[in-house]
Scaffold this active site. Structure first.
Site, PDB file in Angstrom:
ATOM      1  N   SER A 264      22.496  -1.671 -23.097  1.00  0.00           N
ATOM      2  CA  SER A 264      22.282  -0.225 -23.011  1.00  0.00           C
ATOM      3  C   SER A 264      23.602   0.493 -22.841  1.00  0.00           C
ATOM      4  O   SER A 264      24.635  -0.122 -22.560  1.00  0.00           O
ATOM      5  CB  SER A 264      21.361   0.093 -21.837  1.00  0.00           C
ATOM      6  OG  SER A 264      22.102  -0.023 -20.630  1.00  0.00           O
ATOM      7  N   LYS A 265      23.521   1.803 -22.971  1.00  0.00           N
ATOM      8  CA  LYS A 265      24.700   2.651 -22.795  1.00  0.00           C
ATOM      9  C   LYS A 265      25.303   2.424 -21.411  1.00  0.00           C
ATOM     10  O   LYS A 265      26.506   2.374 -21.247  1.00  0.00           O
ATOM     11  CB  LYS A 265      24.261   4.098 -22.983  1.00  0.00           C
ATOM     12  CG  LYS A 265      25.292   5.135 -22.666  1.00  0.00           C
ATOM     13  CD  LYS A 265      24.748   6.480 -23.071  1.00  0.00           C
ATOM     14  CE  LYS A 265      25.565   7.668 -22.654  1.00  0.00           C
ATOM     15  NZ  LYS A 265      26.367   7.630 -21.504  1.00  0.00           N
ATOM     16  N   ARG A 266      24.426   2.261 -20.428  1.00  0.00           N
ATOM     17  CA  ARG A 266      24.917   2.071 -19.058  1.00  0.00           C
ATOM     18  C   ARG A 266      25.736   0.788 -18.887  1.00  0.00           C
ATOM     19  O   ARG A 266      26.644   0.732 -18.082  1.00  0.00           O
ATOM     20  CB  ARG A 266      23.768   2.104 -18.054  1.00  0.00           C
ATOM     21  CG  ARG A 266      23.665   3.469 -17.375  1.00  0.00           C
ATOM     22  CD  ARG A 266      22.376   3.609 -16.671  1.00  0.00           C
ATOM     23  NE  ARG A 266      21.299   3.527 -17.657  1.00  0.00           N
ATOM     24  CZ  ARG A 266      20.103   3.047 -17.433  1.00  0.00           C
ATOM     25  NH1 ARG A 266      19.794   2.587 -16.268  1.00  0.00           N
ATOM     26  NH2 ARG A 266      19.183   3.018 -18.377  1.00  0.00           N
ATOM     27  N   GLY A 268      27.737  -0.402 -21.032  1.00  0.00           N
ATOM     28  CA  GLY A 268      29.064  -0.062 -21.521  1.00  0.00           C
ATOM     29  C   GLY A 268      29.863   0.651 -20.446  1.00  0.00           C
ATOM     30  O   GLY A 268      31.013   0.318 -20.171  1.00  0.00           O
ATOM     31  N   ASP A 269      29.220   1.622 -19.790  1.00  0.00           N
ATOM     32  CA  ASP A 269      29.911   2.374 -18.741  1.00  0.00           C
ATOM     33  C   ASP A 269      30.273   1.448 -17.584  1.00  0.00           C
ATOM     34  O   ASP A 269      31.371   1.496 -17.035  1.00  0.00           O
ATOM     35  CB  ASP A 269      29.014   3.504 -18.204  1.00  0.00           C
ATOM     36  CG  ASP A 269      28.686   4.515 -19.301  1.00  0.00           C
ATOM     37  OD1 ASP A 269      29.455   4.573 -20.274  1.00  0.00           O
ATOM     38  OD2 ASP A 269      27.677   5.221 -19.183  1.00  0.00           O
TER      39      ASP A 269
END
Ligand code: GLU
Length: 512
Positions: A264-266, A268-269
């Site tokens: 998920s995008k999270r 990556g963060d």
């Protein structure tokens, strides 16, 4: 004769394209090219509540950055224009109505409160809260209301949707190229909405109608769409298009680096790597998500890395150009199990491609970074730095950032090396090394510097190995870096002598 290969990448422009989506596009592209087929870009934008400004542009730019060529699409046109579903709106209704005529779909007038009530009722009796072949008989639709009432509601302009009428218990079977035979009973499926109250088709109807009208031969998409496939198969059957049904290939999920759950995008963060092909600024919140392009990845490296996430060639080879991927690709080699994203591997791919670039190509990439940092150097010099640094770094920009000592005198010196390596006579020997260097010509070779250094060490009865790191620290400030003699020869005699003298004036030997 087998049918011509026509595939589509069909994103919904609801935000930036996740790299999972990019991989889907890539597999479609590779498959199309491999089979002399056609790659179509179709924008599935029927859900207007989820429309996001700039998303379509972002999708197209990402595909083009990665070298994927679109043969038919909103910009290219083609025999099945338009390629944006919102512009195809008038085409879908007739198919929903055709199904109603044939008794394979029905009007449903239920309000959202009534639908909520139904769900609660079914949940309370521990049943699937679905609008299906059983529950539909207690709802407000053209199966339960009289023909007159249905007519008057339609004439009145009451809100309605059109739902598919699935048989109570029928086996749906289809073959998926990646997963093999898939068998589901319609008893486990619900009567999905085909046409919404606003007259727009749902994803399911629009997707199947367009795949049919556009002559799609293979539907290659993410595994998250596998649960929708039985419904699509039923639609092909109900619409009488079974013979033209495309083959399906559902691609494995991209998993978190730990291996559990969808990437998920999270993630990556959290772990500091991009999950988007390019930077994206959310038009509503202004939040920025970083992309591979702006993080300094080469498009070839990203394409190569993504190709290997879920597909493998017949041997152990890992490096493939796009053309080589096209040559080697086959859907039969796509794996069933999810592919774990590995950021170290992403770095590795980038490093491999960096090493394949010519110094002048890399020069063009880092020229502006040299300038931004206020360094002054000519192209020839920068290209020589590239040659010495590129094996040490993963990104072109790090040639400049980690190799600052090629462009300016160090002002700080690696303290751990100083504490470990400095002895009482270190500064003195370094001073003598500088003196030796003074006797060399301005164009001295790396070997000449090395020989002078060895002579000075020998004179002091020291092993050259014990002075190598101190010399590196005084000329570059760092304990590790580019091959030392090449580096010294490139920076140049006078600078080096000056750096040694400045450093020994600043570094003092301290006991303990
Ligand atoms: N619009 C769907 C998506 O956003 C397409 C799924 C499909 O390829 O059928 O991924």
């Amino acid at each position: 004769m087998s049918r011509p290969v026509r595939v589509r990448f069909a994103p919904s422009p609801t935000g930036p394209l996740h790299i999972g989506g990019v991989r889907t596009a890539l597999y479609n592209y590779l498959f199309a090219k491999k089979n002399n087929g056609t790659m179509i870009l179709r924008l599935e934008d029927t859900d207007q509540t989820r429309f996001v400004e700039g998303a379509e542009k972002y999708i197209k730019e990402s595909l083009s950055w990665l070298g994927m060529e679109i043969h038919e699409g909103p910009d290219q046109g083609g025999p099945h224009s338009p390629y944006r579903q919102s512009e195809r709106k008038p085409m879908y209704r007739q198919y929903a109505e055709q199904l109603i005529e044939a008794g394979l779909a029905y009007y449903a007038f239920d309000t959202s409160e009534e639908l909520d009530e139904m769900r609660k009722r079914l949940e309370a009796s521990k049943m699937q809260p679905a609008y299906d072949s059983v529950s539909r008989m207690s709802m407000k639709n053209s199966l339960t209301l009289s023909a007159d009432e249905v007519k008057s509601r339609l004439d009145n302009g009451d809100d309605y949707v059109i739902r598919i009428k699935l048989p109570r218990k029928e086996e749906v079977r289809f073959h998926d190229i990646v997963r093999g035979w898939v068998v589901v009973s319609t008893g486990q499926m619900d009567d999905k909405v085909l046409l919404k109250a606003d007259g727009m088709p749902t994803y399911h109807l629009a997707n199947v109608v367009d795949d049919y009208l556009m002559g799609i031969s293979h539907v290659i998409r993410g595994e998250e769409w596998l649960p929708s496939a039985p419904l699509h198969v039923m639609l092909y059957k109900f619409l009488g298009w079974e013979d033209a049904m495309p083959e399906f290939a559902h691609l494995p999920l991209l998993l978190k680096p730990e291996g559990n759950g969808k990437l998920s995008k999270r993630d990556g963060d959290r772990l500091g790597f991009p999950v988007f092909p390019m930077d994206w600024i959310d038009p509503k919140t202004g939040d920025k998500s970083s992309g591979y392009r702006e993080s300094g990845y080469f498009p070839e490296a990203v394409a190569n890395m993504l190709a290997m996430l879920g597909w493998h060639p017949s041997d152990n080879r890992e490096l493939f150009t796009i053309d080589e991927l096209i040559d080697a690709f086959s859907l039969e080699r796509v794996s069933k199990s999810g592919a774990k994203f590995d950021v170290q591997k992403a770095y590795w791919f980038n490093q491999q491609y960096l090493q394949k670039k010519s110094p002048s190509e890399v020069y063009k990439m880092i020229e502006s970074i040299v300038e931004e940092n206020g360094f002054d150097a000519c192209q020839e010099y920068i290209e020589s730095v590239v040659v010495l640094m590129r094996e040490k770094v993963q990104f072109a920009k790090d040639i400049v950032l980690q190799g600052q000592y090629f462009f300016k005198d160090p002002t700080e010196y690696d303290q751990t090396v100083i504490q470990k390596k400095w002895k009482e006579n270190t500064n003195q020997i370094l001073g003598d090394i500088a003196k030796k260097f003074e006797t060399l010509s301005e164009a001295a070779s790396p070997e000449e510097y090395e020989n002078s250094f060895k002579e000075a060490c020998e004179y002091h009865g020291e092993k050259p190995g014990s002075l190598l790191q101190p010399l590196r620290v005084v000329v570059s400030g760092q304990g590790v870096g580019a091959p030392i003699w090449d580096m010294i020869a490139l920076i140049g005699r006078d600078y080096i002598i000056n750096r040694i003298q400045t450093a020994i004036g600043k570094i003092s030997f301290s006991i303990g």
